[in-house]
Design an enzyme around this catalytic site. Structure first.
Site, PDB file in Angstrom:
ATOM      1  N   GLY A  24       0.870  -1.178   0.000  1.00 27.74           N
ATOM      2  CA  GLY A  24       0.000   0.000   0.000  1.00 27.74           C
ATOM      3  C   GLY A  24       0.898   1.216   0.000  1.00 27.74           C
ATOM      4  CD  GLU A  25       2.424   5.388  -0.757  1.00 33.29           C
ATOM      5  OE1 GLU A  25       1.900   4.905  -1.774  1.00 33.29           O
ATOM      6  OE2 GLU A  25       3.643   5.654  -0.684  1.00 33.29           O
ATOM      7  CB  SER A  26       5.612   2.463   3.841  1.00 37.90           C
ATOM      8  OG  SER A  26       6.259   3.434   3.056  1.00 37.90           O
ATOM      9  CB  CYS A  37       4.995  -3.961  -1.630  1.00 36.58           C
ATOM     10  SG  CYS A  37       5.476  -2.776  -2.886  1.00 36.58           S
ATOM     11  NE  ARG A  51       8.171   5.233   0.880  1.00 34.67           N
ATOM     12  CZ  ARG A  51       7.309   6.250   0.958  1.00 34.67           C
ATOM     13  NH1 ARG A  51       7.690   7.380   1.493  1.00 34.67           N
ATOM     14  NH2 ARG A  51       6.096   6.117   0.501  1.00 34.67           N
ATOM     15  CB  ILE A  96       2.680  -2.059  -7.515  1.00 28.91           C
ATOM     16  CG1 ILE A  96       1.985  -3.194  -8.282  1.00 28.91           C
ATOM     17  CG2 ILE A  96       1.919  -0.748  -7.686  1.00 28.91           C
ATOM     18  CD1 ILE A  96       0.634  -3.594  -7.704  1.00 28.91           C
ATOM     19  NE  ARG A  97       2.743   3.598  -6.536  1.00 27.81           N
ATOM     20  CZ  ARG A  97       2.512   3.686  -5.236  1.00 27.81           C
ATOM     21  NH1 ARG A  97       3.333   4.351  -4.468  1.00 27.81           N
ATOM     22  NH2 ARG A  97       1.455   3.133  -4.712  1.00 27.81           N
ATOM     23  CG  HIS A 105       2.071  -6.422  -4.474  1.00 28.06           C
ATOM     24  ND1 HIS A 105       1.314  -5.921  -3.440  1.00 28.06           N
ATOM     25  CD2 HIS A 105       2.848  -5.405  -4.887  1.00 28.06           C
ATOM     26  CE1 HIS A 105       1.612  -4.650  -3.240  1.00 28.06           C
ATOM     27  NE2 HIS A 105       2.534  -4.316  -4.113  1.00 28.06           N
ATOM     28  CD  GLU A 119      -0.382  -8.873  -2.207  1.00 28.87           C
ATOM     29  OE1 GLU A 119       0.675  -9.520  -2.168  1.00 28.87           O
ATOM     30  OE2 GLU A 119      -0.407  -7.640  -2.318  1.00 28.87           O
TER      31      GLU A 119
HETATM   32  N1  GLN Z   1       5.882   2.844  -2.885  1.00 29.86           N
HETATM   33  C1  GLN Z   1       5.081   2.418  -1.775  1.00 29.86           C
HETATM   34  C2  GLN Z   1       5.646   2.939  -0.461  1.00 29.86           C
HETATM   35  O1  GLN Z   1       6.616   3.594  -0.460  1.00 29.86           O
HETATM   36  C3  GLN Z   1       4.976   0.912  -1.738  1.00 29.86           C
HETATM   37  C4  GLN Z   1       4.170   0.441  -2.912  1.00 29.86           C
HETATM   38  C5  GLN Z   1       3.432  -0.841  -2.665  1.00 29.86           C
HETATM   39  O2  GLN Z   1       3.276  -1.306  -1.547  1.00 29.86           O
HETATM   40  N2  GLN Z   1       2.902  -1.398  -3.724  1.00 29.86           N
HETATM   41  O3  GLN Z   1       5.105   2.715   0.564  1.00 29.86           O
END
Ligand code: GLN
Length: 213
Positions: free
Chosen positions: A54-56, A86, A113, A140-141, A179, A181
């Protein structure tokens, strides 16, 4: 009540932000009791915890807001199996090279990141596990692992020329930059569930609710 521990472990998925529903779905394909975790009581009932992607920064803020940061750190530090994917890996890691203080600081790796650059927003790349089996990883990113500590075992690498580490294990803590999942590849979830199960089966469960008076 007969005091026998059920063989089916309860595996929680931190459900504040990100791809938690997909992890719950992946875990429910295995014989575990999978629950979403948003409160300390839910955390206390777990034999293992998944920290999703997600977004840390958002996950960290939510952990603070729900007063779960310290209890989560304590449970994992005392041996509860944890699996971060991630953003979840960033949450578990020791340090981020951009100088941000670690969130949980329990996994002896440094991560960067968005470490493959913002242009690599989303990609499916060939990966190879430690046993030589191959698969596809969804990135994903994704965070890049920039340092692997001595106690940390690399369990998957990018299957390109560089063989960069993309999944690691340190005792009962697992983490991946990709990921699992989001694909049918359940290799890492299986290993993680085995960790949670072996702890409950051997009676060393660190379940907080078992230690209460
Ligand atoms: N770029 C996100 C972060 O810095 C991580 C991306 C992800 O969990 N798919 O948290």
């Amino acid at each position: 009540m007969i005091d026998s521990e059920p063989a089916v472990p309860t595996v929680g998925v931190l459900a504040m932000q990100g791809a938690f529903a997909e992890h719950v779905r992946a875990l429910r394909r295995m014989s575990v009791h999978a629950i979403e975790v948003r409160t300390k009581a839910e955390l206390d009932s777990c034999d293992g915890i998944v920290i999703p992607g997600g977004e840390s920064t958002a996950i960290r803020k939510a952990l603070d807001r729900c007063e779960l940061l310290a209890p989560l750190r304590e449970r994992i530090a005392s041996g509860m199996p944890a699996f971060g994917t991630c953003a979840g890996m960033i949450v578990l890691a020791d340090a981020e090279p951009d100088g941000a203080p670690p969130c949980l600081g329990l996994l002896d790796v440094d991560v960067q990141r968005n470490g493959w650059g913002r242009q690599l927003h989303s990609a499916e790349l060939p990966i190879e596990y430690g046993d030589g089996s191959t698969s596809t990883g969804v990135f994903i990113r994704a965070p890049r692992i920039t340092r692997v500590g001595e106690r940390v075992q690399v369990i998957a690498r990018l299957a390109n020329g560089d063989l960069e580490p993309i999944a690691v294990r340190q005792g009962s803590i697992m983490a991946s930059s990709f990921h699992p999942e989001l694909t049918d590849d359940d290799a890492l979830h299986r290993s993680f569930v085995d960790l949670a199960r072996s702890r409950t089966a051997s009676g060393v469960s660190s379940r907080a609710d078992m230690h209460r008076d």
